[in-house]
Design a protein around this motif. Structure first.
Motif, PDB file in Angstrom:
ATOM      1  N   LEU A 180      34.213  53.895  39.212  1.00  0.00           N
ATOM      2  CA  LEU A 180      34.329  52.964  38.091  1.00  0.00           C
ATOM      3  C   LEU A 180      33.223  51.931  38.241  1.00  0.00           C
ATOM      4  O   LEU A 180      33.123  51.269  39.278  1.00  0.00           O
ATOM      5  CB  LEU A 180      35.702  52.283  38.121  1.00  0.00           C
ATOM      6  N   VAL A 181      32.368  51.810  37.224  1.00  0.00           N
ATOM      7  CA  VAL A 181      31.277  50.830  37.264  1.00  0.00           C
ATOM      8  C   VAL A 181      31.486  49.828  36.142  1.00  0.00           C
ATOM      9  O   VAL A 181      31.536  50.213  34.964  1.00  0.00           O
ATOM     10  CB  VAL A 181      29.906  51.517  37.089  1.00  0.00           C
ATOM     11  N   ASN A 182      31.636  48.557  36.502  1.00  0.00           N
ATOM     12  CA  ASN A 182      31.690  47.541  35.449  1.00  0.00           C
ATOM     13  C   ASN A 182      30.276  47.103  35.094  1.00  0.00           C
ATOM     14  O   ASN A 182      29.608  46.422  35.865  1.00  0.00           O
ATOM     15  CB  ASN A 182      32.503  46.313  35.873  1.00  0.00           C
ATOM     16  N   THR A 197      42.774  46.412  32.519  1.00  0.00           N
ATOM     17  CA  THR A 197      44.040  45.865  33.001  1.00  0.00           C
ATOM     18  C   THR A 197      44.229  46.241  34.472  1.00  0.00           C
ATOM     19  O   THR A 197      43.639  47.210  34.966  1.00  0.00           O
ATOM     20  CB  THR A 197      45.218  46.424  32.206  1.00  0.00           C
ATOM     21  N   ASP A 198      45.063  45.484  35.176  1.00  0.00           N
ATOM     22  CA  ASP A 198      45.373  45.800  36.570  1.00  0.00           C
ATOM     23  C   ASP A 198      45.989  47.199  36.668  1.00  0.00           C
ATOM     24  O   ASP A 198      45.802  47.903  37.669  1.00  0.00           O
ATOM     25  CB  ASP A 198      46.338  44.760  37.144  1.00  0.00           C
ATOM     26  N   GLU A 199      46.701  47.582  35.629  1.00  0.00           N
ATOM     27  CA  GLU A 199      47.347  48.895  35.600  1.00  0.00           C
ATOM     28  C   GLU A 199      46.311  50.028  35.644  1.00  0.00           C
ATOM     29  O   GLU A 199      46.512  51.051  36.315  1.00  0.00           O
ATOM     30  CB  GLU A 199      48.189  48.987  34.317  1.00  0.00           C
ATOM     31  N   VAL A 200      45.198  49.832  34.950  1.00  0.00           N
ATOM     32  CA  VAL A 200      44.118  50.825  34.972  1.00  0.00           C
ATOM     33  C   VAL A 200      43.604  51.001  36.398  1.00  0.00           C
ATOM     34  O   VAL A 200      43.420  52.124  36.884  1.00  0.00           O
ATOM     35  CB  VAL A 200      42.964  50.414  34.022  1.00  0.00           C
ATOM     36  N   VAL A 201      43.389  49.884  37.096  1.00  0.00           N
ATOM     37  CA  VAL A 201      42.886  49.949  38.476  1.00  0.00           C
ATOM     38  C   VAL A 201      43.869  50.729  39.344  1.00  0.00           C
ATOM     39  O   VAL A 201      43.477  51.563  40.167  1.00  0.00           O
ATOM     40  CB  VAL A 201      42.649  48.528  39.037  1.00  0.00           C
ATOM     41  N   TYR A 211      32.469  49.618  41.460  1.00  0.00           N
ATOM     42  CA  TYR A 211      31.280  48.778  41.562  1.00  0.00           C
ATOM     43  C   TYR A 211      31.254  47.815  40.383  1.00  0.00           C
ATOM     44  O   TYR A 211      31.320  48.237  39.225  1.00  0.00           O
ATOM     45  CB  TYR A 211      29.994  49.628  41.571  1.00  0.00           C
ATOM     46  N   ASP A 212      31.163  46.523  40.685  1.00  0.00           N
ATOM     47  CA  ASP A 212      31.116  45.510  39.631  1.00  0.00           C
ATOM     48  C   ASP A 212      29.718  44.899  39.620  1.00  0.00           C
ATOM     49  O   ASP A 212      29.298  44.291  40.599  1.00  0.00           O
ATOM     50  CB  ASP A 212      32.172  44.424  39.903  1.00  0.00           C
ATOM     51  N   MET A 213      28.988  45.078  38.518  1.00  0.00           N
ATOM     52  CA  MET A 213      27.629  44.527  38.458  1.00  0.00           C
ATOM     53  C   MET A 213      27.611  43.007  38.508  1.00  0.00           C
ATOM     54  O   MET A 213      26.590  42.408  38.818  1.00  0.00           O
ATOM     55  CB  MET A 213      26.929  45.003  37.189  1.00  0.00           C
ATOM     56  N   VAL A 214      28.748  42.399  38.178  1.00  0.00           N
ATOM     57  CA  VAL A 214      28.841  40.941  38.272  1.00  0.00           C
ATOM     58  C   VAL A 214      28.805  40.535  39.748  1.00  0.00           C
ATOM     59  O   VAL A 214      29.407  41.213  40.586  1.00  0.00           O
ATOM     60  CB  VAL A 214      30.146  40.440  37.606  1.00  0.00           C
ATOM     61  N   TYR A 215      28.080  39.455  40.081  1.00  0.00           N
ATOM     62  CA  TYR A 215      28.086  38.951  41.464  1.00  0.00           C
ATOM     63  C   TYR A 215      28.351  37.450  41.522  1.00  0.00           C
ATOM     64  O   TYR A 215      28.415  36.877  42.607  1.00  0.00           O
ATOM     65  CB  TYR A 215      26.783  39.293  42.195  1.00  0.00           C
ATOM     66  N   ARG A 216      28.496  36.819  40.382  1.00  0.00           N
ATOM     67  CA  ARG A 216      28.933  35.426  40.303  1.00  0.00           C
ATOM     68  C   ARG A 216      30.146  35.372  39.410  1.00  0.00           C
ATOM     69  O   ARG A 216      29.971  35.497  38.203  1.00  0.00           O
ATOM     70  CB  ARG A 216      27.816  34.534  39.751  1.00  0.00           C
ATOM     71  N   PRO A 217      31.345  35.251  39.929  1.00  0.00           N
ATOM     72  CA  PRO A 217      31.740  35.055  41.324  1.00  0.00           C
ATOM     73  C   PRO A 217      31.570  36.310  42.179  1.00  0.00           C
ATOM     74  O   PRO A 217      31.511  37.421  41.643  1.00  0.00           O
ATOM     75  CB  PRO A 217      33.225  34.696  41.217  1.00  0.00           C
ATOM     76  N   ALA A 218      31.532  36.100  43.496  1.00  0.00           N
ATOM     77  CA  ALA A 218      31.328  37.222  44.422  1.00  0.00           C
ATOM     78  C   ALA A 218      32.491  38.206  44.353  1.00  0.00           C
ATOM     79  O   ALA A 218      32.300  39.407  44.534  1.00  0.00           O
ATOM     80  CB  ALA A 218      31.163  36.692  45.841  1.00  0.00           C
ATOM     81  N   GLU A 219      33.692  37.689  44.118  1.00  0.00           N
ATOM     82  CA  GLU A 219      34.835  38.595  43.974  1.00  0.00           C
ATOM     83  C   GLU A 219      35.524  38.366  42.629  1.00  0.00           C
ATOM     84  O   GLU A 219      36.210  37.364  42.420  1.00  0.00           O
ATOM     85  CB  GLU A 219      35.841  38.442  45.123  1.00  0.00           C
ATOM     86  N   THR A 220      35.319  39.283  41.729  1.00  0.00           N
ATOM     87  CA  THR A 220      35.968  39.221  40.417  1.00  0.00           C
ATOM     88  C   THR A 220      37.414  39.708  40.541  1.00  0.00           C
ATOM     89  O   THR A 220      37.813  40.253  41.568  1.00  0.00           O
ATOM     90  CB  THR A 220      35.241  40.152  39.436  1.00  0.00           C
ATOM     91  N   ARG A 221      38.157  39.510  39.489  1.00  0.00           N
ATOM     92  CA  ARG A 221      39.523  40.036  39.464  1.00  0.00           C
ATOM     93  C   ARG A 221      39.520  41.545  39.685  1.00  0.00           C
ATOM     94  O   ARG A 221      40.348  42.092  40.422  1.00  0.00           O
ATOM     95  CB  ARG A 221      40.166  39.698  38.118  1.00  0.00           C
ATOM     96  N   LEU A 222      38.565  42.231  39.058  1.00  0.00           N
ATOM     97  CA  LEU A 222      38.465  43.692  39.207  1.00  0.00           C
ATOM     98  C   LEU A 222      38.292  44.083  40.680  1.00  0.00           C
ATOM     99  O   LEU A 222      38.977  44.980  41.185  1.00  0.00           O
ATOM    100  CB  LEU A 222      37.288  44.225  38.372  1.00  0.00           C
ATOM    101  N   LEU A 223      37.387  43.403  41.381  1.00  0.00           N
ATOM    102  CA  LEU A 223      37.150  43.740  42.790  1.00  0.00           C
ATOM    103  C   LEU A 223      38.357  43.399  43.651  1.00  0.00           C
ATOM    104  O   LEU A 223      38.698  44.134  44.581  1.00  0.00           O
ATOM    105  CB  LEU A 223      35.902  43.016  43.306  1.00  0.00           C
ATOM    106  N   ALA A 233      34.892  49.013  47.330  1.00  0.00           N
ATOM    107  CA  ALA A 233      34.495  48.164  46.202  1.00  0.00           C
ATOM    108  C   ALA A 233      33.378  47.223  46.612  1.00  0.00           C
ATOM    109  O   ALA A 233      33.340  46.744  47.738  1.00  0.00           O
ATOM    110  CB  ALA A 233      35.698  47.356  45.717  1.00  0.00           C
ATOM    111  N   GLU A 234      32.455  46.969  45.670  1.00  0.00           N
ATOM    112  CA  GLU A 234      31.290  46.132  45.997  1.00  0.00           C
ATOM    113  C   GLU A 234      30.847  45.383  44.743  1.00  0.00           C
ATOM    114  O   GLU A 234      31.018  45.896  43.624  1.00  0.00           O
ATOM    115  CB  GLU A 234      30.169  47.047  46.501  1.00  0.00           C
ATOM    116  N   ASN A 235      30.286  44.197  44.938  1.00  0.00           N
ATOM    117  CA  ASN A 235      29.790  43.464  43.769  1.00  0.00           C
ATOM    118  C   ASN A 235      28.308  43.751  43.508  1.00  0.00           C
ATOM    119  O   ASN A 235      27.661  44.498  44.237  1.00  0.00           O
ATOM    120  CB  ASN A 235      30.081  41.962  43.885  1.00  0.00           C
TER     121      ASN A 235
END
Ligand code: NDP
Length: 275
Positions: A180-182, A197-201, A211-223, A233-235
């Protein structure tokens, strides 16, 4: 040969991590060089690019809002930049400007430690420029790609051009997604916002990579959800560092290790870690 000069052209440009990464790379490579982030507004992009055609300029990174507008201003495009429809790296060759996209190979470099050699189904969230780079890169790397976006019509337009399948979130077979890549901006500066949704995760298969392309914040809700469920999982910082490394290589010929870029970016983020 004299000192080299590279730039970032973007608006805003002030909070970019590119200057600290590329300055660290020049130091590591023992090359005289400087990297300057310049705030460039759309009407000033042609003039800024003209300045790249002569030494000591070796090239530039482009970010918001210039990645697409630059396509028409290049003398040539690499296959990646042409297919993705976005230039994040300009390379001077003689007096010519070559438009390249290092986000795509940078993503694959960043995913390598997470995914291993097997290829299966991947879901890409988002349908903007980052998602286009992800879909193009993942398909070429052997993944079967499903594109999921808040606005389904944009995901359909993307897949019509670049391949893959556009599916509404409710209809995605999440239990089949090994990756899963955000690539959406959900979660950007908002620690509690998630693109799914958390249910999807929770429905992802055991051993999935997120993988979450966002890095600000370092830990998103998804991660946070992904790690709690036991997935790798990685940002997005590793992708940022990997695309920078590839840009630097194209400008200078120097293959500086990834950790040089990553450590410089992390050190620059640290003072903000509390906020
Ligand atoms: P765009 O503005 O082009 O696309 C944004 C996408 O995010 C759209 O598909 C949009 O959906 C979706 N989106 C926005 N907000 C939400 C939300 N609240 N919930 C669900 N979907 C949402 O941005 P880019 O493609 O340029 O960048 C996307 C992200 O990737 C950014 O966070 C950017 O910082 C990051 N990025 C990271 C890189 C790295 O090296 N780590 C490199 C490049 C980008 P819709 O179509 O419905 O509006």
């Amino acid at each position: 040969t004299g000192p080299l000069q590279a730039y970032l052209f973007a608006d805003p440009a002030a909070h970019s991590l590119s200057p600290v990464m590329h300055r660290a790379a020049f130091r590591h490579a023992g090359l005289p060089g400087e990297y300057e982030a310049r705030r460039v507004q759309p009407e000033d992009l042609p003039a800024a690019l003209r300045g790249l055609r002569v030494p000591p300029a070796c090239g530039a990174n482009l970010s918001l809002p210039h990645k697409e507008a630059a396509l028409a201003l290049m003398d040539d495009l690499t296959p990646a930049a042409r297919a993705i429809g976005a230039v994040n790296t300009v390379i001077r060759r003689g007096e010519d400007l070559i438009g390249e996209n290092t986000d795509a190979p940078g993503l694959l470099d960043a995913l390598a430690p997470l995914t291993g050699p097997d290829r299966g189904q991947a879901a890409v969230l988002g349908a903007g420029g980052a998602a286009r780079a992800a879909v193009w890169a993942l398909r070429r790397d052997g993944w079967a790609v499903t594109v999921v976006n808040r606005t389904l019509a944009r995901a359909e337009a993307l897949t019509a051009e670049l391949g893959g399948t556009a599916v509404a979130s409710a209809d995605v077979p999440w239990e089949n997604m090994a990756l899963l890549v955000n690539a959406s901006s959900a979660g950007l500066s908002r620690p509690d916002e998630s693109p799914v949704t958390d249910e999807v995760v929770a429905r992802l298969p055991a051993g999935a990579a997120v993988y979450d392309m966002v890095y600000r914040p370092a830990e998103t809700r998804l991660l946070r959800q992904a790690r709690a469920a036991g997935y790798r999982a990685e940002n997005g910082l590793s992708m940022l560092a990997a695309q920078a490394r590839l840009s630097f290589l194209a400008w200078t010929g120097a293959d500086v290790p990834l950790h040089v870029f990553l450590n410089a970016a992390r050190a620059a983020l640290e003072p903000h870690a509390q906020g």
